[in-house]
Motif scaffolding. Sequence first.
Motif, mmCIF file in Angstrom:
data_model
loop_
_atom_site.group_PDB
_atom_site.id
_atom_site.type_symbol
_atom_site.label_atom_id
_atom_site.label_comp_id
_atom_site.label_asym_id
_atom_site.label_seq_id
_atom_site.Cartn_x
_atom_site.Cartn_y
_atom_site.Cartn_z
ATOM 1 N N PRO A 69 0.802 -1.233 0.000
ATOM 2 C CA PRO A 69 0.000 0.000 0.000
ATOM 3 C C PRO A 69 0.837 1.286 0.000
ATOM 4 C CG PRO A 69 -0.863 -1.581 1.590
ATOM 5 C CD PRO A 69 0.445 -2.131 1.089
ATOM 6 N N LEU A 70 2.119 1.185 0.344
ATOM 7 C CA LEU A 70 2.975 2.374 0.336
ATOM 8 C C LEU A 70 3.371 2.786 -1.074
ATOM 9 C CD1 LEU A 70 5.438 1.492 3.258
ATOM 10 C CD2 LEU A 70 3.440 3.010 3.339
ATOM 11 N N TRP A 71 3.371 1.845 -2.024
ATOM 12 C CA TRP A 71 3.862 2.171 -3.362
ATOM 13 C C TRP A 71 2.868 1.947 -4.485
ATOM 14 C CZ3 TRP A 71 4.264 -1.870 -6.807
ATOM 15 C CH2 TRP A 71 4.396 -3.146 -6.289
ATOM 16 N N THR A 72 1.693 1.383 -4.195
ATOM 17 C CA THR A 72 0.707 1.213 -5.270
ATOM 18 C C THR A 72 -0.707 1.308 -4.723
ATOM 19 O OG1 THR A 72 0.026 -0.137 -7.148
ATOM 20 C CG2 THR A 72 0.584 -1.313 -5.143
ATOM 21 N N LYS A 73 -1.588 1.791 -5.551
ATOM 22 C CA LYS A 73 -3.021 1.793 -5.247
ATOM 23 C C LYS A 73 -3.739 0.779 -6.134
ATOM 24 C CE LYS A 73 -2.576 5.210 -2.393
ATOM 25 N NZ LYS A 73 -1.750 4.750 -1.317
ATOM 26 N N ASP A 74 -3.004 0.152 -7.050
ATOM 27 C CA ASP A 74 -3.555 -0.836 -7.969
ATOM 28 C C ASP A 74 -3.913 -2.099 -7.183
ATOM 29 O OD1 ASP A 74 -4.077 -2.766 -9.887
ATOM 30 O OD2 ASP A 74 -2.382 -2.235 -11.160
ATOM 31 N N GLU A 75 -5.213 -2.408 -7.139
ATOM 32 C CA GLU A 75 -5.678 -3.575 -6.373
ATOM 33 C C GLU A 75 -4.982 -4.864 -6.802
ATOM 34 O OE1 GLU A 75 -7.791 -3.897 -3.687
ATOM 35 O OE2 GLU A 75 -7.701 -1.719 -3.600
ATOM 36 N N ALA A 76 -4.758 -5.028 -8.103
ATOM 37 C CA ALA A 76 -4.114 -6.254 -8.596
ATOM 38 C C ALA A 76 -2.691 -6.380 -8.059
ATOM 39 C CB ALA A 76 -4.113 -6.288 -10.119
ATOM 40 N N LEU A 77 -1.993 -5.249 -7.938
ATOM 41 C CA LEU A 77 -0.615 -5.298 -7.430
ATOM 42 C C LEU A 77 -0.558 -5.442 -5.909
ATOM 43 C CD1 LEU A 77 1.216 -2.721 -9.702
ATOM 44 C CD2 LEU A 77 1.679 -5.162 -9.522
ATOM 45 N N LEU A 78 -1.689 -5.306 -5.236
ATOM 46 C CA LEU A 78 -1.702 -5.509 -3.789
ATOM 47 C C LEU A 78 -1.839 -6.983 -3.410
ATOM 48 C CD1 LEU A 78 -3.845 -2.458 -2.641
ATOM 49 C CD2 LEU A 78 -1.387 -2.802 -2.349
ATOM 50 N N GLU A 79 -2.165 -7.823 -4.390
ATOM 51 C CA GLU A 79 -2.218 -9.271 -4.147
ATOM 52 C C GLU A 79 -0.812 -9.769 -3.792
ATOM 53 O OE1 GLU A 79 -4.663 -11.865 -4.841
ATOM 54 O OE2 GLU A 79 -6.124 -10.250 -4.755
ATOM 55 N N PRO A 80 -0.711 -10.841 -3.011
ATOM 56 C CA PRO A 80 0.623 -11.423 -2.786
ATOM 57 C C PRO A 80 1.265 -11.732 -4.138
ATOM 58 C CG PRO A 80 -1.013 -12.462 -1.374
ATOM 59 C CD PRO A 80 -1.765 -11.578 -2.326
ATOM 60 N N PRO A 81 2.504 -11.302 -4.363
ATOM 61 C CA PRO A 81 3.077 -11.401 -5.707
ATOM 62 C C PRO A 81 3.514 -12.788 -6.145
ATOM 63 C CG PRO A 81 4.658 -10.413 -4.215
ATOM 64 C CD PRO A 81 3.381 -10.579 -3.444
ATOM 65 N N VAL A 82 3.830 -13.677 -5.212
ATOM 66 C CA VAL A 82 4.361 -14.981 -5.609
ATOM 67 C C VAL A 82 3.567 -16.112 -4.961
ATOM 68 C CG1 VAL A 82 6.707 -14.135 -5.999
ATOM 69 C CG2 VAL A 82 6.106 -15.005 -3.760
ATOM 70 N N TYR A 83 3.519 -17.240 -5.633
ATOM 71 C CA TYR A 83 2.990 -18.462 -5.055
ATOM 72 C C TYR A 83 4.188 -19.192 -4.463
ATOM 73 C CZ TYR A 83 -1.292 -17.746 -7.761
ATOM 74 O OH TYR A 83 -2.447 -17.236 -8.285
ATOM 75 N N ALA A 84 4.186 -19.376 -3.153
ATOM 76 C CA ALA A 84 5.344 -19.982 -2.494
ATOM 77 C C ALA A 84 5.645 -21.374 -3.043
ATOM 78 C CB ALA A 84 5.125 -20.036 -0.989
ATOM 79 N N TRP A 85 4.641 -22.153 -3.361
ATOM 80 C CA TRP A 85 4.865 -23.521 -3.821
ATOM 81 C C TRP A 85 5.530 -23.569 -5.188
ATOM 82 C CZ3 TRP A 85 2.626 -25.388 -8.236
ATOM 83 C CH2 TRP A 85 1.514 -24.696 -8.733
ATOM 84 N N TRP A 86 5.555 -22.434 -5.920
ATOM 85 C CA TRP A 86 6.219 -22.422 -7.227
ATOM 86 C C TRP A 86 7.720 -22.679 -7.097
ATOM 87 C CZ3 TRP A 86 4.230 -18.312 -11.212
ATOM 88 C CH2 TRP A 86 2.900 -18.583 -11.514
ATOM 89 N N ALA A 87 8.268 -22.531 -5.903
ATOM 90 C CA ALA A 87 9.688 -22.851 -5.696
ATOM 91 C C ALA A 87 9.948 -24.334 -5.979
ATOM 92 C CB ALA A 87 10.103 -22.519 -4.271
ATOM 93 N N LEU A 88 8.914 -25.149 -5.911
ATOM 94 C CA LEU A 88 9.057 -26.588 -6.129
ATOM 95 C C LEU A 88 8.953 -26.974 -7.601
ATOM 96 C CD1 LEU A 88 6.820 -27.766 -3.161
ATOM 97 C CD2 LEU A 88 9.301 -27.404 -3.179
ATOM 98 N N LEU A 89 8.627 -26.008 -8.464
ATOM 99 C CA LEU A 89 8.513 -26.294 -9.892
ATOM 100 C C LEU A 89 9.895 -26.500 -10.500
ATOM 101 C CD1 LEU A 89 5.846 -23.630 -10.888
ATOM 102 C CD2 LEU A 89 5.507 -26.099 -10.705
ATOM 103 N N PRO A 90 9.951 -27.281 -11.570
ATOM 104 C CA PRO A 90 11.255 -27.484 -12.225
ATOM 105 C C PRO A 90 11.683 -26.236 -12.986
ATOM 106 C CG PRO A 90 9.507 -28.546 -13.478
ATOM 107 C CD PRO A 90 8.870 -28.028 -12.220
ATOM 108 N N PRO A 91 12.985 -26.091 -13.209
ATOM 109 C CA PRO A 91 13.451 -24.983 -14.042
ATOM 110 C C PRO A 91 12.833 -25.105 -15.433
ATOM 111 C CG PRO A 91 15.278 -26.068 -12.939
ATOM 112 C CD PRO A 91 14.065 -26.907 -12.703
ATOM 113 N N PRO A 92 12.533 -24.043 -16.080
ATOM 114 C CA PRO A 92 12.764 -22.641 -15.781
ATOM 115 C C PRO A 92 11.642 -21.985 -14.996
ATOM 116 C CG PRO A 92 11.902 -22.788 -17.990
ATOM 117 C CD PRO A 92 11.997 -24.203 -17.460
#
Length: 192
Positions: A69-92
Amino acid sequence: ELRRSGRATGCGGYGTLFPFVWSFLIGGVGLLAGLPGADLLVDAGALWILLGQVNLYRRVNELHGESGPLWTKDEALLEPPVYAWWALLPPPLDVVVGLRQVHFLARHWAAVRGEPWQGDPVAEEFFPFISAPRFTLRQFARTPALWFQFTADWEELDWPLLQDPSEGAPWRSPFEWGFLWGGAPADPAPKS
């Protein structure tokens, strides 16, 4: 984290990297020497780093919730930016979430310090997926505008396989994917 909240939810950079590196070095030497159990040490190191990444991405989402909220008012950008479980995906694909967490951490710390955002041409121009609002894997796969600067004008891929179930996408078994290359259409009725 200890200074701010009085608790630690991870092992920190060194606490995450040292066990990983040492388990790979010792396990690798053990594998070369034919020592029994050396493969378990390598596996444990891989598991350790993956769990550390999942925790890191979870923490990035928490920090983003504080500073977004300090740097954007865009509701879409206020969503958590990453899915933590994506760390388990294979490269790339794991690199996608890794680059996103670096970008959003930079946004976080600039906002916390009260510094104006200087921009990030790599994330904001060349590879738009890095700075884009949160998206699913299907959205990423079907939206070339997220991929690279030179694909920004490409139309969205309108393949039923890439539609989200919430958009009425028909259920498809991997054995019914012939529709992608002009085979018989799949039965859109749900399977029991």
